[in-house]
Write an enzyme that holds these catalytic residues in place. Structure first.
Site, PDB file in Angstrom:
ATOM      1  N   THR A  51      -1.460  16.950  -4.813  1.00 50.50           N
ATOM      2  CA  THR A  51      -1.393  15.497  -4.734  1.00 50.50           C
ATOM      3  C   THR A  51      -2.737  14.907  -5.138  1.00 50.50           C
ATOM      4  OG1 THR A  51      -1.114  13.586  -3.303  1.00 50.50           O
ATOM      5  CG2 THR A  51      -1.916  15.586  -2.245  1.00 50.50           C
TER       6      THR A  51
ATOM      7  N   GLU B 160       2.945  15.497   0.771  1.00 51.17           N
ATOM      8  CA  GLU B 160       2.695  16.228   2.023  1.00 51.17           C
ATOM      9  C   GLU B 160       3.929  16.268   2.932  1.00 51.17           C
ATOM     10  OE1 GLU B 160       0.806  13.946   0.653  1.00 51.17           O
ATOM     11  OE2 GLU B 160      -1.330  14.299   0.977  1.00 51.17           O
TER      12      GLU B 160
ATOM     13  N   LYS C 163      -9.341  -7.902   3.192  1.00 49.13           N
ATOM     14  CA  LYS C 163      -9.818  -8.570   4.398  1.00 49.13           C
ATOM     15  C   LYS C 163     -10.577  -9.819   3.992  1.00 49.13           C
ATOM     16  CE  LYS C 163     -11.109  -7.316   8.977  1.00 49.13           C
ATOM     17  NZ  LYS C 163     -11.843  -6.425   9.877  1.00 49.13           N
TER      18      LYS C 163
ATOM     19  N   TRP D 177      -6.530  -9.929   7.698  1.00 41.65           N
ATOM     20  CA  TRP D 177      -5.962  -8.992   6.726  1.00 41.65           C
ATOM     21  C   TRP D 177      -4.927  -9.683   5.854  1.00 41.65           C
ATOM     22  CZ3 TRP D 177      -8.412  -4.666   5.990  1.00 41.65           C
ATOM     23  CH2 TRP D 177      -9.061  -4.026   7.048  1.00 41.65           C
TER      24      TRP D 177
HETATM   25  P1  AMP Z   1       2.744  10.854  -3.536  1.00 38.59           P
HETATM   26  O1  AMP Z   1       2.266  11.936  -2.640  1.00 38.59           O
HETATM   27  O2  AMP Z   1       2.052  10.823  -4.855  1.00 38.59           O
HETATM   28  O3  AMP Z   1       4.217  10.836  -3.638  1.00 38.59           O
HETATM   29  O4  AMP Z   1       2.332   9.485  -2.878  1.00 38.59           O
HETATM   30  C1  AMP Z   1       2.720   9.152  -1.570  1.00 38.59           C
HETATM   31  C2  AMP Z   1       2.401   7.701  -1.323  1.00 38.59           C
HETATM   32  O5  AMP Z   1       3.237   6.866  -2.127  1.00 38.59           O
HETATM   33  C3  AMP Z   1       2.677   7.256   0.086  1.00 38.59           C
HETATM   34  O6  AMP Z   1       1.630   7.597   0.967  1.00 38.59           O
HETATM   35  C4  AMP Z   1       2.813   5.759  -0.109  1.00 38.59           C
HETATM   36  O7  AMP Z   1       1.546   5.138  -0.180  1.00 38.59           O
HETATM   37  C5  AMP Z   1       3.479   5.648  -1.458  1.00 38.59           C
HETATM   38  N1  AMP Z   1       4.924   5.457  -1.281  1.00 38.59           N
HETATM   39  C6  AMP Z   1       5.897   6.372  -1.346  1.00 38.59           C
HETATM   40  N2  AMP Z   1       7.106   5.810  -1.142  1.00 38.59           N
HETATM   41  C7  AMP Z   1       6.899   4.499  -0.937  1.00 38.59           C
HETATM   42  C8  AMP Z   1       7.737   3.375  -0.660  1.00 38.59           C
HETATM   43  N3  AMP Z   1       9.059   3.476  -0.575  1.00 38.59           N
HETATM   44  N4  AMP Z   1       7.146   2.174  -0.495  1.00 38.59           N
HETATM   45  C9  AMP Z   1       5.804   2.039  -0.595  1.00 38.59           C
HETATM   46  N5  AMP Z   1       4.966   3.046  -0.858  1.00 38.59           N
HETATM   47  C10 AMP Z   1       5.496   4.267  -1.023  1.00 38.59           C
END
Ligand code: AMP
Length: 533
Positions: A182, A326, A433, A438
């Site tokens: 990641t 993760e 902020k 926020w």
């Molecule tokens: P990744 O590991 O690259 O899939 O990224 C994970 C991150 O994507 C999460 O921690 C969120 O910040 C973002 N994310 C995944 N699904 C969503 C969702 N449905 N809405 C908003 N953010 C999301």
């Protein structure tokens, strides 16, 4: 007293055997680089998966040995997904959108011994292959290209295997199955190692009706790449239930995807919001004869309320899900609740990130402790469960991502409503902020894309002499549409407190994206770091 039940290990091998025996006639269709459609069946796929696994065993692959892929979504990639883990190896999907330097780092850190690469990706592979110590390279596609690259053609390698299922190893359910890196963290990319057990349990949840709802009757189009969190686990789940699968290959543009959806009558597609925004624009221009009630799984970034409504008007139903590399990745899904009242309440439910999948637990924590389910106080989302990472691979300095009591700190900031449904208000580092208050950039972005002239929007914090930070909206307009900053600010003013409305709106041609299609806000922050308010 002891339970009297069998302790059959949860591994991929029975899933592969199930696909081979029950669904050998069900199709797996792959778009080739020359745009033609290649049609195979689960029978063909399972035979190749076993041959591949056996070929690796005969070549001396050790338990836990990493086999990397540099591939688009197609049936050979699916064969690697099953063949390598069922032979005791570890599938490592390399993200072809990363910089070659990053790929070299990741392949070395993971300890990859083999790379299986699409012929069309050989130019990318050439940019980092000399920096990785590999035992072998296998090429899918053109035999000539494979030989010219000094690699083994896919068919030749398969031919060294055999069909002897009984020679596949008996695996421990906690044995490693695959790994993904990641970039959604600070510092270098970090690897997560999935187990057979975590993957089997995750697949069952993906298939659940209150998960992504995949059954044998479906025709599933995973637009999300197989190198992004295992295409959200969908290839495992579809093989488990025997759903027909349509793989888009390298063609992720809206017309190509819509053509597949129409000709193959896709009933469930999955991808990030950027893909769906483009599809929506196409559908608005020219409607298609899509399968009635098609579901579109949206995740990776927030599915804006406006998008959910717009697809409903086309008869397409968005399923909004949240997750991370993760978390395998499915952590939560937003489905309408039986107690939801009117249409507005149902849309509000669906635009949230939803409730945790069974056996996954979610909580939000701020500096005062556990955040109550009042949908007002926000805190960092923490997660635990049988398909959540307990550590990164060989990365002891990242131990602070886990709390002392064993929860994973997601870095997402959420509120939780009285039903336990989460709503992401930001990433920790994305909150703005202003004057001690926020501001959620996500809420502003979701609202902006509801404007008919707006195609994409990113809201970033920009340093401000008086308020500390102020929001700046960066907007891409739809083709042929116009809007002024004043107009967009007035539009936002209808829904947001005055202090929350961005002071300025900048129009640009395209918002920079990460390799997985997320808004690359760090690039925008850099670009607009010096701003005269
Ligand atoms: P990744 O590991 O690259 O899939 O990224 C994970 C991150 O994507 C999460 O921690 C969120 O910040 C973002 N994310 C995944 N699904 C969503 C969702 N449905 N809405 C908003 N953010 C999301």
């Amino acid at each position: 007293m002891r339970a009297t039940m069998m302790t059959t290990p949860l591994t991929l091998t029975p899933m592969l055997r199930r696909a081979a025996t029950l669904y050998s006639d069900i199709e797996i269709i792959s778009r080739r680089p020359d745009r033609s459609l290649h049609r195979a069946t689960y029978g063909d796929f399972a035979r190749d998966a076993v041959r591949l696994g056996r070929a690796f065993m005969k070549a001396g692959m050790q338990p836990g040995e990493r086999v990397a892929t540099l591939m688009w979504n197609h049936v050979e990639h699916l064969a690697v997904y099953f063949g390598v883990p069922c032979a005791g190896g570890v599938l490592h999907t390399l993200n072809l959108r990363l910089h070659p330097d990053e790929l070299a780092y990741i392949a070395n850190h993971a300890g990859d011994r083999t790379v299986i690469v699409d012929d069309v990706l050989l130019p990318l592979f050439a940019k980092f292959k000399d920096r990785v110590a590999l035992d072998r390279v296998i090429v899918v596609g053109s035999r000539e290209a494979a030989i010219a690259a000094g690699a083994i053609p896919w068919d030749d390698f398969l031919a060294t295997g055999d069909d002897d299922w009984s020679a596949l190893p008996v695996l421990d359910e906690n044995a490693p199955l695959g790994m993904c890196y990641t970039s959604g963290t600070t510092g270098k990319p970090k690897g997560v190692v999935y187990s057979h057990r975590s993957t089997v349990l995750h697949s069952m949840t993906v298939a659940m009706v209150d998960g992504l709802g995949m059954s044998q009757k479906d025709c599933v189009l995973p637009v999300v790449p197989m190198f992004h969190a295992n295409a959200w686990g969908i290839p495992f789940a579809t093989a488990m239930v025997g759903a027909k699968v349509v793989m888009p290959g390298p063609y992720l543009d809206a017309p190509s995807l819509l053509e597949l959806m129409e000709t193959e009558q896709v009933t469930c597609a999955a991808g990030v919001p950027t893909i769906w925004a483009a599809i929506l624009e196409q559908l608005d221009k020219a409607p298609r004869q899509l399968a009635p009630g098609t579901r579109m799984v949206v995740g990776g970034s927030a599915a804006p309320d406006a998008m959910i409504r717009a697809f409903d008007r086309h008869g397409l139903r968005v399923i909004h899900a949240w997750g991370m590399t993760e978390t395998s990745p499915l952590g939560s899904v937003a489905h309408v609740r039986s107690t939801d009242g009117d249409e507005e309440e149902r849309y509000a439910t669906r635009a949230r990130q939803g409730v945790p999948s069974p056996t996954v637990e979610l909580r939000a924590v701020d500096d005062r402790g556990l955040v109550p389910w009042d949908d007002t106080r926000s805190g960092e989302l923490q997660v635990r469960g049988p398909w959540v990472a307990a550590s990164y691979y060989d990365q002891p300095d990242a131990a602070d991502r886990w709390t002392d009591d064993g929860w994973f700190r997601t870095g997402d900031v959420v509120t939780i409503d009285r039903h336990g449904s989460i709503k992401i208000v930001d990433r920790t580092k994305d909150l703005i902020k202003s004057g001690g208050e926020w501001i959620s950039s996500v809420d502003l972005e979701n609202a902006l894309v509801a404007h008919p002239a707006v195609r994409e929007a990113a809201v970033i914090a920009v340093p401000h002499p008086k308020w500390g930070e102020r929001p700046l909206a960066v907007v891409v307009l739809r083709e042929g549409k116009t809007a002024t900053p004043e107009e967009l600010r007035a539009f936002l003013g209808e829904h947001f407190a005055k202090f929350q409305v961005p002071d300025a709106v900048e129009f640009i041609d395209a918002i920079p994206k990460t390799s997985t299609g997320k808004l690359l806000k760090s690039a925008l922050r850099e670009r607009y770091a010096i701003w005269s308010w």
